[in-house]
Design an enzyme around this catalytic site. Structure first.
Site, PDB file in Angstrom:
ATOM      1  N   TYR A 122     -10.660  -4.129   0.715  1.00 41.08           N
ATOM      2  CA  TYR A 122     -11.504  -4.184   1.902  1.00 41.08           C
ATOM      3  C   TYR A 122     -12.939  -3.742   1.629  1.00 41.08           C
ATOM      4  O   TYR A 122     -13.857  -4.118   2.331  1.00 41.08           O
ATOM      5  CB  TYR A 122     -10.916  -3.287   2.999  1.00 41.08           C
ATOM      6  N   GLU A 132      -5.237  -8.519   0.647  1.00 41.18           N
ATOM      7  CA  GLU A 132      -5.771  -8.366   2.009  1.00 41.18           C
ATOM      8  C   GLU A 132      -7.253  -8.086   1.879  1.00 41.18           C
ATOM      9  O   GLU A 132      -7.673  -7.395   0.950  1.00 41.18           O
ATOM     10  CB  GLU A 132      -5.170  -7.156   2.753  1.00 41.18           C
ATOM     11  N   TRP A 169      -1.797   0.116  13.743  1.00 43.26           N
ATOM     12  CA  TRP A 169      -1.243   1.441  13.478  1.00 43.26           C
ATOM     13  C   TRP A 169      -1.735   2.452  14.509  1.00 43.26           C
ATOM     14  O   TRP A 169      -1.650   2.206  15.703  1.00 43.26           O
ATOM     15  CB  TRP A 169      -1.538   1.865  12.022  1.00 43.26           C
ATOM     16  N   GLU A 224       0.811  -1.220   0.000  1.00 45.20           N
ATOM     17  CA  GLU A 224       0.000   0.000   0.000  1.00 45.20           C
ATOM     18  C   GLU A 224       0.850   1.278   0.000  1.00 45.20           C
ATOM     19  O   GLU A 224       0.812   2.068   0.935  1.00 45.20           O
ATOM     20  CB  GLU A 224      -0.947   0.008   1.213  1.00 45.20           C
TER      21      GLU A 224
END
Ligand SMILES: *[C@@H]1O[C@H](CO)[C@@H](O)[C@H](O)[C@H]1NC(C)=O
Ligand SMILES: *[C@@H]1O[C@H](CO)[C@@H](O)[C@H](O)[C@H]1NC(C)=O
Ligand SMILES: *[C@@H]1O[C@H](CO)[C@@H](O)[C@H](O)[C@H]1NC(C)=O
Ligand SMILES: *[C@@H]1O[C@H](CO)[C@@H](O)[C@H](O)[C@H]1NC(C)=O
Ligand SMILES: *[C@@H]1O[C@H](CO)[C@@H](O)[C@H](O)[C@H]1NC(C)=O
Ligand SMILES: *[C@@H]1O[C@H](CO)[C@@H](O)[C@H](O)[C@H]1NC(C)=O
Length: 607
Positions: A430, A510, A569, A296
């Site tokens: 996602y 992902e 994160w 990413e």
């Protein structure tokens, strides 16, 4: 190739998502943070082998300003490394530092009863039961070094920029660090065994650059302990029939390189990254089939312009230009690494991981919204994928918006090296949302660098413009600013990606979901019943089957984010994406329903 196109494919699975959200809402409770650890003795515990210490590390943020770039000398001695670590501050040591021996096999808990009456939620094995996945399909799970490894200062590792960032005031919502997180660094055998028990056949993980080169730099020493560690990780996965899929960079830039020259805002990063990549390629050649250079890149680069990363730039770069300089340097680093990969004759396939989506117009009749979708596609995906897959250059829309003083233009040689520098297309898929033009219009936004929507000049909408309904259930409030479950968009999304950046193979590198309010639940029976996440996975996979069989999409693997809860994160541990629960006091892992549902789905559909 796509045999069919439809804009918003509702199917029989979709209703389940909406109905199940309601069941999770009432569960919010107050969290208590873990204080001291105790010996875990529950039936699913495998070998948690310590009894003191606190697994979750909390930190009192330090606010020492980052030193000016270039002010720290390149001292590659142990004391030089301590000097870099001193920028980070105190680190919490892990509760144990040897790899425990895994039990011979992990026993799955007895299968849960069907989720809900099957009239709207078919059992995983009953989802398009005649659509088998192509031979070689990867039933994958994903992790990233910073988020799962812990042991941040063990076995010679240098600090990464995230070890530093997690200690800056207000940078992480719960003031946690990833000093220990899942301690996957020492528990990888347990984790691999638990994957194998589910039938997982691929694990996409990242290598920590600062474990291989503690100082990051090409002329600095290699850390043999780091190289040996990942060698063991790779071999151990293969021994259980799990293919290791390796990412070289998942945002954890060695902090020394940020101190020396401003990390990815400097073109000096290119040679250092290529050198690191070559060391890793050489070390694991023949034992890894699927490689990624970068995870990413757009998201990583965008972070550089904001807190807490907005203090350490290469000379001449400022917070407004930093992200774009990063785009440029990172792409050149990608191209350099792939050129080396091919020159060295490394076996296997290589690409990078895209994120986000193309999208669809918010107001179906709005020509400005249609144009906004094109801008979204160009700025979110095309900016990295046009250079690599189709043109060798930035998208025209990007070039006509961002001046060269912000976004350097490529030379002919760079364009040649970029074009074709990937063997397949990977997307962290996602969600896919609706896209609207700015309220003041695209033209006005494009010409005004102070416009809050500049340069992409579009906004993401989470509900349809006519009825005001959401596109799908919202994720946990900590993540709902970006994530809704939108399986009905997946087929269109994959078609768009495949048409715009065509390849012979695609991965959903992902996908995953943050179960609403999960971090607030205390009872294991509430935690393991992750019905919104389970329905997310099952409905997405139903759509993925249709993509393969009805649309001709060459999808060859999906990677669930993530096999374990982890350090998310800036959200820290306040949000959970795992298909396994991790008790951060004991480090014990427990399968959630989603893990068992994924297992059942793949056992029924793999061939
Ligand atoms: C995090 O630390 C800051 C500064 O010490 C403090 O003001 C804040 O309340 C803490 N936040 C949480 C969630 O503990
Ligand atoms: C960094 O970004 C934050 C958030 O936008 C801002 O408040 C802060 O002033 C910036 N710091 C510097 C040094 O630019
Ligand atoms: C940042 O750099 C760009 C390009 O040099 C310049 O146009 C802009 O004014 C700078 N911004 C600030 C806040 O200094
Ligand atoms: C506007 O969109 C609706 C639904 O997408 C469609 O039925 C209608 O014909 C459109 N109207 C115009 C003027 O294009
Ligand atoms: C540019 O955008 C800023 C921020 O929205 C606004 O204050 C300013 O008036 C705009 N300038 C022009 C010329 O439209
Ligand atoms: C996590 O472990 C602690 C210590 O053993 C225990 O008190 C707690 O109940 C566990 N959490 C869950 C959800 O089981």
């Amino acid at each position: 190739m796509p045999s069919m196109r439809r804009k918003c494919g509702l199917n029989h699975l979709r209703g389940a998502l909406v109905l199940l959200l309601a069941s999770t809402k009432a569960l919010a409770q107050t969290t208590t943070s873990s204080a001291t650890a105790s010996t875990a003795a529950s039936t699913t515990s495998i070998y948690i082998s310590y009894s003191t210490g606190t697994a979750t590390s909390e930190t009192t943020p330090t606010s020492a300003p980052f030193p000016p770039v270039g002010s720290i000398p390149r001292d590659y001695s142990p004391s030089g490394l301590e000097n870099i670590w001193s920028l980070v501050g105190t680190v919490t040591a892990p509760p144990f530092t040897t790899t425990p021996v895994p039990t011979a096999s992990v026993i799955l808990p007895s299968p849960p009863p069907p989720l809900y009456p099957t009239w709207y939620a078919p059992e995983p094995s009953a989802i398009f039961p005649n659509y088998k996945l192509p031979k070689g399909f990867k039933f994958g799970v994903a992790t990233a070094a910073y988020q799962v490894e812990g042991a941040v200062k063990n076995e010679g590792k240098g600090p990464s920029v995230w070890d530093w960032a997690s200690r800056q005031p207000d940078a992480i919502v719960d003031n946690s660090t990833a000093d220990i997180t899942d301690l996957h660094y020492f528990l990888y055998k347990e984790d691999a065994a638990r994957m194998a028990a589910l039938g997982v056949n691929a694990h996409s993980f990242s290598i920590s650059w600062a474990r291989i080169y503690p100082f990051g730099a090409a002329d600095s020493p290699v850390n043999q302990a780091g190289l040996s560690h990942y060698s063991d990780v790779i071999d151990y996965h293969w021994s259980l029939g799990i293919e290791p899929v390796v990412t070289l960079f998942h945002w954890d830039t060695p902090l020394a390189l940020v101190a020396y020259y401003g990390g990815f805002t400097s073109s000096q990063i290119v040679d250092d990254f290529v050198n690191y990549a070559k060391t890793v390629f050489q070390a694991y050649n023949g034992r890894v089939n699927t490689w990624y250079t970068f995870n990413e890149p757009r998201v990583y680069c965008s972070e550089l312009g904001g807190y807490p990363f907005n203090t350490s730039f290469a000379p001449g770069i400022n917070a407004s230009t930093a992200p774009y300089q990063c785009y440029y340097n990172l792409l050149n680093a990608h191209a350099g690494a792939v050129k080396a990969f091919r020159a060295m004759g490394i076996s296997g396939e290589i690409a990078f991981k895209n994120d986000d989506f193309v999208g669809q117009p918010w107001r179906a009749n709005s020509t400005e919204d249609v144009e906004a979708v094109e801008r979204h596609a160009a700025f979110q995906i095309g900016v990295f994928s046009n250079p690599v897959y189709t043109t060798g250059d930035w998208p025209e829309i990007v070039k006509e918006t961002i001046p060269e003083s912000y976004l350097p233009r490529f030379t002919e040689q760079q364009m040649q090296d970029l074009l074709g520098s990937a063997d397949f297309f990977a997307i962290d898929s996602y969600r896919s949302m609706l896209i609207a033009a700015p309220p003041n219009g695209i033209a006005s936004c494009m010409s005004n660098m102070s416009d809050p929507l500049w340069p992409a000049c579009n906004s993401i909408e989470f509900y349809d413009s006519n009825a005001g309904w959401a596109l799908g259930p919202s994720a946990d409030p900590q993540e709902d600013s970006w994530l809704e479950a939108t399986p009905q968009t997946l087929r269109y999304s994959l078609q768009q990606l495949h048409e715009r950046w065509p390849t012979n193979k695609m991965y959903i590198s992902e996908f995953g979901f943050a179960e609403p309010y999960e971090a607030e639940r205390k009872d294991m029976f509430r935690i393991t019943e992750d019905s919104t996440r389970t329905n997310y996975y099952m409905t997405y996979l139903g759509e993925a089957l249709q993509s393969i069989y009805e649309d001709g999409i060459p999808l060859m693997g999906t990677f669930s984010w993530s096999i374990v809860d982890n350090a998310e994160w800036s959200s820290g541990f306040s949000t959970r994406f795992g298909i396994q629960y991790v008790n951060y006091t004991t480090l014990e892992r427990t399968y959630k329903r989603s893990a068992l549902a994924l297992s059942e789905f793949f056992m029924a559909h793999l061939q």
